[in-house]
Design a protein around this motif. Structure first.
Motif, PDB file in Angstrom:
ATOM      1  N   PHE A 112       0.843  -1.201   0.000  1.00 17.05           N
ATOM      2  CA  PHE A 112       0.000   0.000   0.000  1.00 17.05           C
ATOM      3  C   PHE A 112       0.879   1.252   0.000  1.00 17.05           C
ATOM      4  O   PHE A 112       1.954   1.255   0.603  1.00 17.05           O
ATOM      5  CB  PHE A 112      -0.865   0.062   1.264  1.00 17.05           C
ATOM      6  N   ASP A 113       0.411   2.303  -0.663  1.00 19.16           N
ATOM      7  CA  ASP A 113       1.008   3.624  -0.464  1.00 19.16           C
ATOM      8  C   ASP A 113       0.263   4.295   0.675  1.00 19.16           C
ATOM      9  O   ASP A 113      -0.962   4.459   0.615  1.00 19.16           O
ATOM     10  CB  ASP A 113       0.834   4.481  -1.731  1.00 19.16           C
ATOM     11  N   LEU A 114       0.988   4.698   1.696  1.00 23.26           N
ATOM     12  CA  LEU A 114       0.328   5.319   2.842  1.00 23.26           C
ATOM     13  C   LEU A 114       0.001   6.779   2.570  1.00 23.26           C
ATOM     14  O   LEU A 114       0.786   7.510   1.963  1.00 23.26           O
ATOM     15  CB  LEU A 114       1.216   5.200   4.081  1.00 23.26           C
ATOM     16  N   ILE A 115      -1.170   7.190   3.012  1.00 22.21           N
ATOM     17  CA  ILE A 115      -1.594   8.576   2.831  1.00 22.21           C
ATOM     18  C   ILE A 115      -1.709   9.297   4.163  1.00 22.21           C
ATOM     19  O   ILE A 115      -1.266  10.420   4.330  1.00 22.21           O
ATOM     20  CB  ILE A 115      -2.959   8.616   2.104  1.00 22.21           C
ATOM     21  N   GLY A 116      -2.326   8.652   5.125  1.00 19.73           N
ATOM     22  CA  GLY A 116      -2.509   9.313   6.415  1.00 19.73           C
ATOM     23  C   GLY A 116      -3.057   8.357   7.437  1.00 19.73           C
ATOM     24  O   GLY A 116      -3.133   7.153   7.187  1.00 19.73           O
ATOM     25  N   ASN A 117      -3.425   8.891   8.577  1.00 18.47           N
ATOM     26  CA  ASN A 117      -4.002   8.034   9.602  1.00 18.47           C
ATOM     27  C   ASN A 117      -4.910   8.844  10.502  1.00 18.47           C
ATOM     28  O   ASN A 117      -4.897  10.077  10.501  1.00 18.47           O
ATOM     29  CB  ASN A 117      -2.896   7.360  10.422  1.00 18.47           C
ATOM     30  N   HIS A 118      -5.688   8.125  11.228  1.00 16.46           N
ATOM     31  CA  HIS A 118      -6.641   8.751  12.146  1.00 16.46           C
ATOM     32  C   HIS A 118      -6.828   7.829  13.330  1.00 16.46           C
ATOM     33  O   HIS A 118      -7.066   6.642  13.155  1.00 16.46           O
ATOM     34  CB  HIS A 118      -7.984   8.979  11.433  1.00 16.46           C
ATOM     35  N   ILE A 119      -6.679   8.393  14.521  1.00 19.93           N
ATOM     36  CA  ILE A 119      -6.811   7.573  15.722  1.00 19.93           C
ATOM     37  C   ILE A 119      -8.151   7.841  16.384  1.00 19.93           C
ATOM     38  O   ILE A 119      -8.527   8.993  16.592  1.00 19.93           O
ATOM     39  CB  ILE A 119      -5.679   7.851  16.725  1.00 19.93           C
ATOM     40  N   GLU A 120      -8.860   6.778  16.690  1.00 22.53           N
ATOM     41  CA  GLU A 120     -10.073   6.880  17.474  1.00 22.53           C
ATOM     42  C   GLU A 120      -9.765   6.390  18.880  1.00 22.53           C
ATOM     43  O   GLU A 120      -9.331   5.261  19.065  1.00 22.53           O
ATOM     44  CB  GLU A 120     -11.174   6.000  16.871  1.00 22.53           C
TER      45      GLU A 120
ATOM     46  N   LEU B  85      -5.531  -0.830   7.897  1.00 20.36           N
ATOM     47  CA  LEU B  85      -5.092   0.008   6.782  1.00 20.36           C
ATOM     48  C   LEU B  85      -6.115  -0.150   5.671  1.00 20.36           C
ATOM     49  O   LEU B  85      -6.407  -1.256   5.228  1.00 20.36           O
ATOM     50  CB  LEU B  85      -3.696  -0.445   6.318  1.00 20.36           C
ATOM     51  N   CYS B  87      -7.750   0.868   1.936  1.00 17.52           N
ATOM     52  CA  CYS B  87      -7.542   1.456   0.613  1.00 17.52           C
ATOM     53  C   CYS B  87      -8.670   2.456   0.361  1.00 17.52           C
ATOM     54  O   CYS B  87      -9.845   2.093   0.374  1.00 17.52           O
ATOM     55  CB  CYS B  87      -7.545   0.384  -0.475  1.00 17.52           C
ATOM     56  N   ILE B  96      -3.173  -4.349  10.676  1.00 14.83           N
ATOM     57  CA  ILE B  96      -1.849  -3.895  11.099  1.00 14.83           C
ATOM     58  C   ILE B  96      -1.654  -4.368  12.532  1.00 14.83           C
ATOM     59  O   ILE B  96      -2.298  -3.858  13.454  1.00 14.83           O
ATOM     60  CB  ILE B  96      -1.739  -2.354  11.045  1.00 14.83           C
ATOM     61  N   ILE B 119      -6.416   2.664  15.431  1.00 13.08           N
ATOM     62  CA  ILE B 119      -5.829   3.532  14.412  1.00 13.08           C
ATOM     63  C   ILE B 119      -6.254   3.066  13.028  1.00 13.08           C
ATOM     64  O   ILE B 119      -6.156   1.886  12.703  1.00 13.08           O
ATOM     65  CB  ILE B 119      -4.296   3.536  14.494  1.00 13.08           C
ATOM     66  N   GLU B 120      -6.735   4.015  12.241  1.00  6.29           N
ATOM     67  CA  GLU B 120      -7.034   3.740  10.853  1.00  6.29           C
ATOM     68  C   GLU B 120      -5.944   4.381  10.009  1.00  6.29           C
ATOM     69  O   GLU B 120      -5.721   5.591  10.090  1.00  6.29           O
ATOM     70  CB  GLU B 120      -8.380   4.354  10.462  1.00  6.29           C
ATOM     71  N   PHE B 121      -5.282   3.556   9.225  1.00  5.91           N
ATOM     72  CA  PHE B 121      -4.324   4.092   8.256  1.00  5.91           C
ATOM     73  C   PHE B 121      -5.014   4.133   6.907  1.00  5.91           C
ATOM     74  O   PHE B 121      -5.786   3.237   6.571  1.00  5.91           O
ATOM     75  CB  PHE B 121      -3.089   3.193   8.172  1.00  5.91           C
ATOM     76  N   TYR B 122      -4.748   5.165   6.146  1.00 12.21           N
ATOM     77  CA  TYR B 122      -5.329   5.267   4.821  1.00 12.21           C
ATOM     78  C   TYR B 122      -4.238   5.164   3.776  1.00 12.21           C
ATOM     79  O   TYR B 122      -3.116   5.627   3.989  1.00 12.21           O
ATOM     80  CB  TYR B 122      -6.077   6.592   4.673  1.00 12.21           C
ATOM     81  N   GLY B 123      -4.595   4.562   2.655  1.00 12.60           N
ATOM     82  CA  GLY B 123      -3.605   4.410   1.606  1.00 12.60           C
ATOM     83  C   GLY B 123      -4.251   3.935   0.315  1.00 12.60           C
ATOM     84  O   GLY B 123      -5.471   3.919   0.194  1.00 12.60           O
TER      85      GLY B 123
END
Lengths: 134, 134
Positions: A112-120, B85, B87, B96, B119-123
């Motif tokens: 995957f190419d990582l873009i960002g993240n968000h923590i809940e 993670l 897409c 993860i 944590i949600e990672f986006y990619g």
DNA sequence: CTCTTGACAAGAATAATTCTAATGTTATAA
DNA sequence: TTATAACATTAGAATTATTCTTGTCAAGAG
């Protein structure tokens, strides 16, 4: 003059009312919350307008769609990167403004190419704690 | 013998089929995915059974409900604490498995009692990357 | 065998969201 | 000033995911 060309967004009264409702709002409202609030000043307001406006704002990057609540989407006018703390009982959401270093190694991301993240963060808010006691 | 009393959960063929579908499943399926998959062996399967079973499993702590996908709930049979993670294009979700230290100071939590975090990672996944090129 | 309990199935009901079609508004070009 | 093009708004229909309701069924207890 096409004064809205700057935004690619025509500033109609309805949209202004929605933007106004958003301004400084930390409540992470749902479409229904927005509809109800703006209906007070615009009784003819329709859900279509709410959703259309939300989508336009989202495309412009001026609002974030939160998928935190299982029942409905919530919207966040604060587009600065931040995280959220959710009360598992009443679903109230507050912002957590802090940077965390959460780097992930290549072998975990499976290409995957990582873009960002968000923590809940999950927790129980003071109000729900006091209700639980009674 | 009430062989299910151990679980508080009657192991019917339908439920076994769902559990079987879940077993080792890393796809984070939706209720519809489950329904479709299990319908192959149980053509009379109904959504009520899927949702009832999911709720029962959730109460027993054997499955997690993910609110990651804006359109529908996803379910995760892996209940070990882990992160995801996603897409942003095809919504595929991978696990993860890593611990992150994400401590928050008292003054940020506004009186909430903290329970946990996710944590949600986006990619963009490899498949969607290659599609984007063509 | 009968009763109780819980599970199943089918479809109705609900809730959030999106779509559709008609109408309204506004800014500019003629 | 008027016509027009482009976009917004509205009401309600349609869609989708989920939950609820009701009647039926099956297994185990007594």
């Amino acid at each position: 003059m096409e004064k809205y060309k700057q935004f690619g967004f025509k500033l109609t009264p309805q949209r202004l009312a929605i933007l106004n409702y958003f301004n400084g709002n930390k409540e992470h409202p749902s479409a229904d919350d927005i509809y109800r609030a703006v209906s007070k000043s615009f009784p003819t307001m329709s859900f279509a307008t709410v959703y259309n406006t939300l989508e336009a704002l989202r495309n412009k990057g001026n609002v974030l769609e939160l998928t935190i609540d299982p029942n409905k989407k919530r919207y966040d006018p604060n587009t600065m990167p931040h995280h959220h703390l959710i009360c598992v009982k009443c679903k109230r959401i507050i912002d957590i403004h802090k940077e965390f270093s959460v780097s992930v190694s290549e072998d975990m991301t499976q290409g995957f190419d990582l873009i960002g993240n968000h923590i809940e963060f999950y927790g129980v808010c003071p109000k729900c704690k006091s209700i639980a006691l009674s």
